[in-house]
Design an enzyme around this catalytic site. Structure first.
Site, PDB file in Angstrom:
ATOM      1  N   THR A 105      17.815  16.147  10.783  1.00  0.00           N
ATOM      2  CA  THR A 105      18.257  17.181  10.232  1.00  0.00           C
ATOM      3  C   THR A 105      18.078  18.305  10.965  1.00  0.00           C
ATOM      4  O   THR A 105      19.047  19.678  10.762  1.00  0.00           O
ATOM      5  CB  THR A 105      17.773  17.823   8.968  1.00  0.00           C
ATOM      6  OG1 THR A 105      16.301  17.525   9.514  1.00  0.00           O
ATOM      7  CG2 THR A 105      16.389  16.295   8.209  1.00  0.00           C
ATOM      8  N   ASP A 149      21.544  13.693  19.361  1.00  0.00           N
ATOM      9  CA  ASP A 149      21.845  13.722  18.110  1.00  0.00           C
ATOM     10  C   ASP A 149      22.554  14.445  17.957  1.00  0.00           C
ATOM     11  O   ASP A 149      23.458  14.343  17.026  1.00  0.00           O
ATOM     12  CB  ASP A 149      20.345  14.819  17.480  1.00  0.00           C
ATOM     13  CG  ASP A 149      18.986  13.911  17.462  1.00  0.00           C
ATOM     14  OD1 ASP A 149      18.307  14.681  16.615  1.00  0.00           O
ATOM     15  OD2 ASP A 149      19.151  13.196  17.790  1.00  0.00           O
TER      16      ASP A 149
HETATM   17  N1  LIG Z   1      18.204  22.048   5.059  1.00  0.00           N
HETATM   18  C1  LIG Z   1      17.867  22.877   5.879  1.00  0.00           C
HETATM   19  N2  LIG Z   1      18.462  23.778   5.826  1.00  0.00           N
HETATM   20  C2  LIG Z   1      17.583  24.852   7.002  1.00  0.00           C
HETATM   21  N3  LIG Z   1      17.528  24.067   8.428  1.00  0.00           N
HETATM   22  C3  LIG Z   1      16.573  22.590   8.275  1.00  0.00           C
HETATM   23  C4  LIG Z   1      17.152  22.281   6.960  1.00  0.00           C
HETATM   24  N4  LIG Z   1      17.060  20.664   7.232  1.00  0.00           N
HETATM   25  C5  LIG Z   1      16.341  20.639   8.530  1.00  0.00           C
HETATM   26  N5  LIG Z   1      16.050  21.816   8.311  1.00  0.00           N
HETATM   27  C6  LIG Z   1      15.366  22.460   9.956  1.00  0.00           C
HETATM   28  O1  LIG Z   1      15.644  22.132  11.088  1.00  0.00           O
HETATM   29  C7  LIG Z   1      13.636  22.351  11.542  1.00  0.00           C
HETATM   30  C8  LIG Z   1      13.717  19.929  11.731  1.00  0.00           C
HETATM   31  O2  LIG Z   1      14.040  19.505  12.564  1.00  0.00           O
HETATM   32  P1  LIG Z   1      12.991  18.397  13.435  1.00  0.00           P
HETATM   33  O3  LIG Z   1      14.073  18.660  14.286  1.00  0.00           O
HETATM   34  O4  LIG Z   1      12.105  18.747  12.976  1.00  0.00           O
HETATM   35  O5  LIG Z   1      13.845  17.458  12.146  1.00  0.00           O
HETATM   36  P2  LIG Z   1      14.963  16.361  11.925  1.00  0.00           P
HETATM   37  O6  LIG Z   1      16.024  16.747  12.775  1.00  0.00           O
HETATM   38  O7  LIG Z   1      15.411  15.581  10.591  1.00  0.00           O
HETATM   39  O8  LIG Z   1      14.418  14.491  12.519  1.00  0.00           O
HETATM   40  P3  LIG Z   1      14.468  14.137  14.217  1.00  0.00           P
HETATM   41  O9  LIG Z   1      14.779  15.422  15.180  1.00  0.00           O
HETATM   42  O10 LIG Z   1      13.214  13.518  14.907  1.00  0.00           O
HETATM   43  O11 LIG Z   1      16.115  13.333  14.506  1.00  0.00           O
HETATM   44  C9  LIG Z   1      13.153  22.274   9.898  1.00  0.00           C
HETATM   45  O12 LIG Z   1      11.988  23.248  10.733  1.00  0.00           O
HETATM   46  C10 LIG Z   1      14.548  23.383   9.567  1.00  0.00           C
HETATM   47  O13 LIG Z   1      13.853  24.716  10.624  1.00  0.00           O
HETATM   48  C1  LIG Z   2      13.707  12.630  19.721  1.00  0.00           C
HETATM   49  C2  LIG Z   2      14.205  13.016  20.433  1.00  0.00           C
HETATM   50  O1  LIG Z   2      15.294  11.589  21.536  1.00  0.00           O
HETATM   51  C3  LIG Z   2      15.213  12.455  19.618  1.00  0.00           C
HETATM   52  C4  LIG Z   2      15.294  13.514  17.922  1.00  0.00           C
HETATM   53  O2  LIG Z   2      15.742  12.460  17.210  1.00  0.00           O
HETATM   54  C5  LIG Z   2      14.589  13.728  21.022  1.00  0.00           C
HETATM   55  C6  LIG Z   2      15.795  14.309  22.191  1.00  0.00           C
HETATM   56  O3  LIG Z   2      16.481  13.082  22.299  1.00  0.00           O
HETATM   57  O4  LIG Z   2      16.134  15.433  21.784  1.00  0.00           O
HETATM   58 MG   LIG Z   3      15.630  17.442  14.721  1.00  0.00          MG
END
Ligand SMILES: Nc1ncnc2c1ncn2[C@@H]1O[C@H](COP(=O)(O)OP(=O)(O)OP(=O)(O)O)[C@@H](O)[C@H]1O
Ligand SMILES: C[C@@](O)(CCO)CC(=O)[O-]
Ligand SMILES: [Mg+2]
Length: 314
Positions: A105, A149
């Protein structure tokens, strides 16, 4: 109005190891975030799924003073700052999932804002250019992280990231999964810091673990190209075990993965940054029952191929 549709993503294999130059495999899924940018007399960010803990508002000028607000909007703000916030706009971010669930996200938010706001300013960026800028933005917010990502979400499909810090290739094939997420206790940014701490405390052992994950990824790429689901599934369990040794899984997810193996589900593992969050299992009626049994939110997870798409609506 500019509308960017941005797929979320799952990490099939190699999360965390890819940050340290090992390979990884990731796939965009049919769950999409939508970012809209339109003319406005002042810059406003609207994101219904965000929630703020603790707020201090001075009512006379409605000035919000909150560390938390700046933290959760950091990805959006950095993406706008990249272009020097040349024009005021209303930026709306509609996400199908809560923030920070391990489905990319943060990267999707950045890619959507970069894609829509750059087009609003009159630029015609390619998906590779969007990916490159988004990777820079995510790294500037997190201080740590790989290209996986932002490139997967910008370009779409199943992407293989070879050893080293650059390069990527699209991989043929399909992966049928059931994907769900449970509440996380931490953001990926914080979990990345904890993994870095482990590396600093025990460099040689850390290198053994991530290079073994790299070998799992290489075998998984072969299995994917051969359409060998049995092999893919077994490698998912092995990858999960190695992630557990890095300390990035969670008791709930570990228990679910072990139960999945006992039930004969071909493969199951955490996906993304960890600490709870996303779980991917090979498609099986038992997978959905198991995810529902722990209260996971199951998302739509067919493979999607397009990456970010941008439309101009007058
Ligand atoms: N709908 C949204 N609107 C604005 N900011 C967002 C939204 N969704 C996520 N974010 C931002 O991204 C952060 C989450 O990022 P994080 O990398 O922890 O989660 P992720 O990307 O879902 O997981 P991963 O990186 O492990 O795939 C939130 O704390 C916020 O800052
Ligand atoms: C944990 C990680 O490998 C994936 C997060 O979705 C971090 C990254 O690759 O930037
Ligand atoms: Mg993330």
């Amino acid at each position: 109005m500019i509308v960017a549709e941005v797929p979320l993503k799952v990490t099939l294999f190699g999360e965390h190891a890819v940050v340290y130059g090992e390979p990884a495999l990731a796939m965009t899924i049919s769950e999409k975030m939508v970012v809209r940018v339109r003319e406005s007399d002042k810059t406003v960010i609207s994101s219904p799924t965000l929630s703020v803990k603790g707020l201090k508002v001075s009512l006379n000028d409605l000035k919000v003073e909150s560390e938390e607000t700046n933290r959760i909007l950091s990805y959006v703000i950095k993406a706008l700052d990249y272009f020097g916030k040349k024009r005021d706009a209303l930026i709306e971010i509609d996400s199908p999932v809560e923030p920070s669930v391990g489905l990319g996200t943060s990267a999707a938010t950045i890619v959507g804002v970069v894609a829509a706001y750059s087009r609003f300013l009159g630029y015609e960026l390619t998906k590779e250019e969007i990916a490159k800028i988004s990777r820079e933005v995510e790294l500037s917010v997190q201080g740590l992280g790989s290209r996986m990502d932002t490139y997967t979400i910008s370009l779409g499909g199943i992407m293989y990231f070879p050893r080293g810090a650059e390069g990527y290739e699209r991989v043929k094939g399909d992966v049928k999964l059931v994907v769900g997420y449970v509440r996380r206790y931490s953001t990926t940014k914080d979990i990345l810091r904890r993994v870095k701490g482990l590396k600093e405390r025990n460099e040689s052992l850390f290198k053994e673990i991530i290079s073994t994950i790299g070998k799992v990824v290489d075998e998984a790429k072969k299995a994917l190209e051969e359409g060998n689901e049995e092999k893919m599934g077994e490698l998912m369990y092995i990858n999960h075990g190695l992630l557990m040794s890095l300390g990035v899984t969670s008791p709930t997810v570990d228990n679910l993965v072990s139960t999945a193996r006992l039930l004969g589900i071909k493969g199951c593992k955490m996906s993304g940054g960890g600490g709870g969050g996303a779980i991917i299992c090979t498609k099986d009626v038992k997978s959905e029952i198991l995810l529902n049994s722990i209260g996971a939110v199951v998302v739509s997870s067919e493979k999607s191929n397009e990456g970010v798409t941008i439309k101009e609506i007058s």
